[in-house]
Design an enzyme around this catalytic site. Structure first.
Site, PDB file in Angstrom:
ATOM      1  N   THR A  20      21.803   1.364  31.070  1.00 23.69           N
ATOM      2  CA  THR A  20      23.253   1.406  30.831  1.00 23.69           C
ATOM      3  C   THR A  20      23.895   0.019  30.798  1.00 23.69           C
ATOM      4  OG1 THR A  20      23.461   3.640  31.733  1.00 23.69           O
ATOM      5  CG2 THR A  20      25.455   2.302  31.701  1.00 23.69           C
TER       6      THR A  20
ATOM      7  N   LEU B  30      25.230   1.356  36.328  1.00 20.33           N
ATOM      8  CA  LEU B  30      24.550   2.253  37.237  1.00 20.33           C
ATOM      9  C   LEU B  30      23.055   2.034  37.048  1.00 20.33           C
ATOM     10  CD1 LEU B  30      26.666   5.444  36.653  1.00 20.33           C
ATOM     11  CD2 LEU B  30      26.849   3.838  38.520  1.00 20.33           C
TER      12      LEU B  30
ATOM     13  N   GLN C 258      24.443   6.924  32.868  1.00 18.41           N
ATOM     14  CA  GLN C 258      23.784   6.912  34.170  1.00 18.41           C
ATOM     15  C   GLN C 258      22.297   6.569  34.028  1.00 18.41           C
ATOM     16  OE1 GLN C 258      24.592  10.629  36.176  1.00 18.41           O
ATOM     17  NE2 GLN C 258      26.797  10.453  35.896  1.00 18.41           N
ATOM     18  N   CYS C 259      22.003   5.608  33.202  1.00 17.93           N
ATOM     19  CA  CYS C 259      20.634   5.227  32.880  1.00 17.93           C
ATOM     20  C   CYS C 259      20.365   3.808  33.381  1.00 17.93           C
ATOM     21  CB  CYS C 259      20.435   5.300  31.361  1.00 17.93           C
ATOM     22  SG  CYS C 259      18.796   4.799  30.777  1.00 17.93           S
ATOM     23  N   GLY C 260      19.098   3.514  33.627  1.00 18.49           N
ATOM     24  CA  GLY C 260      18.752   2.159  34.015  1.00 18.49           C
ATOM     25  C   GLY C 260      19.061   1.138  32.940  1.00 18.49           C
TER      26      GLY C 260
END
Length: 221
Positions: free
Chosen positions: A84, A219, A80-82
């Protein structure tokens, strides 16, 4: 009289009771904790990355020594990381160079922004569904803080390498030394990372080109 005394003693001796369910659960939990402590214990004299052990995302032992003689790009990941969407680039890098020996190893961690909150089953389902990842993944571990996985403790102590965010990339040479490290913003297909990988691959042979997907799912906050 002696027989009578012995009979009375036997009568008064309380029978042994079988362990209760709670006692059994406590014993099993203690055994599991001891096993985990043994698994994550740092080697007494760690010299290279090959001295460390992870567990695969399916719970099987995954010693880095299994990759001796091959370069390994070890990446702490999160769902759920920028960053990802870099899973897609890592998969392409794996497809391009694995026949020449490269191993891409994803190490999920919830250390940064609590961006990997799910279970191993959740992580596996996500990476498979969103990115068709088939390079190896480990169980979720701590990569920094008071009790990081021993590999990351060694990487910081002996090599000055510590992830500062998700998708830090640590390039391990075939002999187990840390050859390079790249911050999160460096994409898997960046020229500097690709050059570093190619420098560790055996001479000769052509890497297999991989076509990027039409859509990069992920995400992005």
């Amino acid at each position: 009289m002696r027989e009578t005394a012995q009979t009375i003693a036997r009568t008064r001796t309380p029978p042994r009771r079988a362990p209760t369910a709670l006692a059994l659960a406590t014993m099993l939990a203690l055994a599991a904790a001891l096993a985990a402590a043994s698994l994550w214990a740092a080697p007494a004299r760690a010299a290279t990355a090959h001295d460390f052990l992870f567990l695969s995302i399916d719970g099987e032992p995954l010693p880095l020594s299994a990759f001796a003689g091959r370069p390994v790009l070890l990446v702490n990941t999160a769902s759920q990381c920028g960053f990802t969407p870099q899973y897609a680039g890592l998969q392409l890098l794996w497809e391009r160079y694995r026949e020449r020996g490269l191993v891409v190893l994803g190490v999920p961690s919830n250390d940064f922004g609590a961006q990997e909150p799910g279970s191993e089953a959740d992580i596996k389902a996500f990476t498979d569904h969103e990115y068709a990842v088939d390079f190896p993944l480990t169980t979720k571990v701590a990569v920094r803080g008071d009790a990081p996985h021993p590999f990351f403790a060694w990487a910081k102590r002996d090599n000055g390498v510590e992830p500062r965010w998700n998708f830090t990339k640590i390039l391990i040479a075939p002999d187990g030394r840390i050859a390079a490290a790249f911050p999160s913003r460096v994409e898997p297909d960046s020229p500097e990372l690709v050059r570093a990988v190619e420098a560790l691959l055996p001479a000769g042979g052509m890497s297999r080109p991989a076509s990027p997907p039409a859509i990069l799912p992920g995400l992005i906050p």
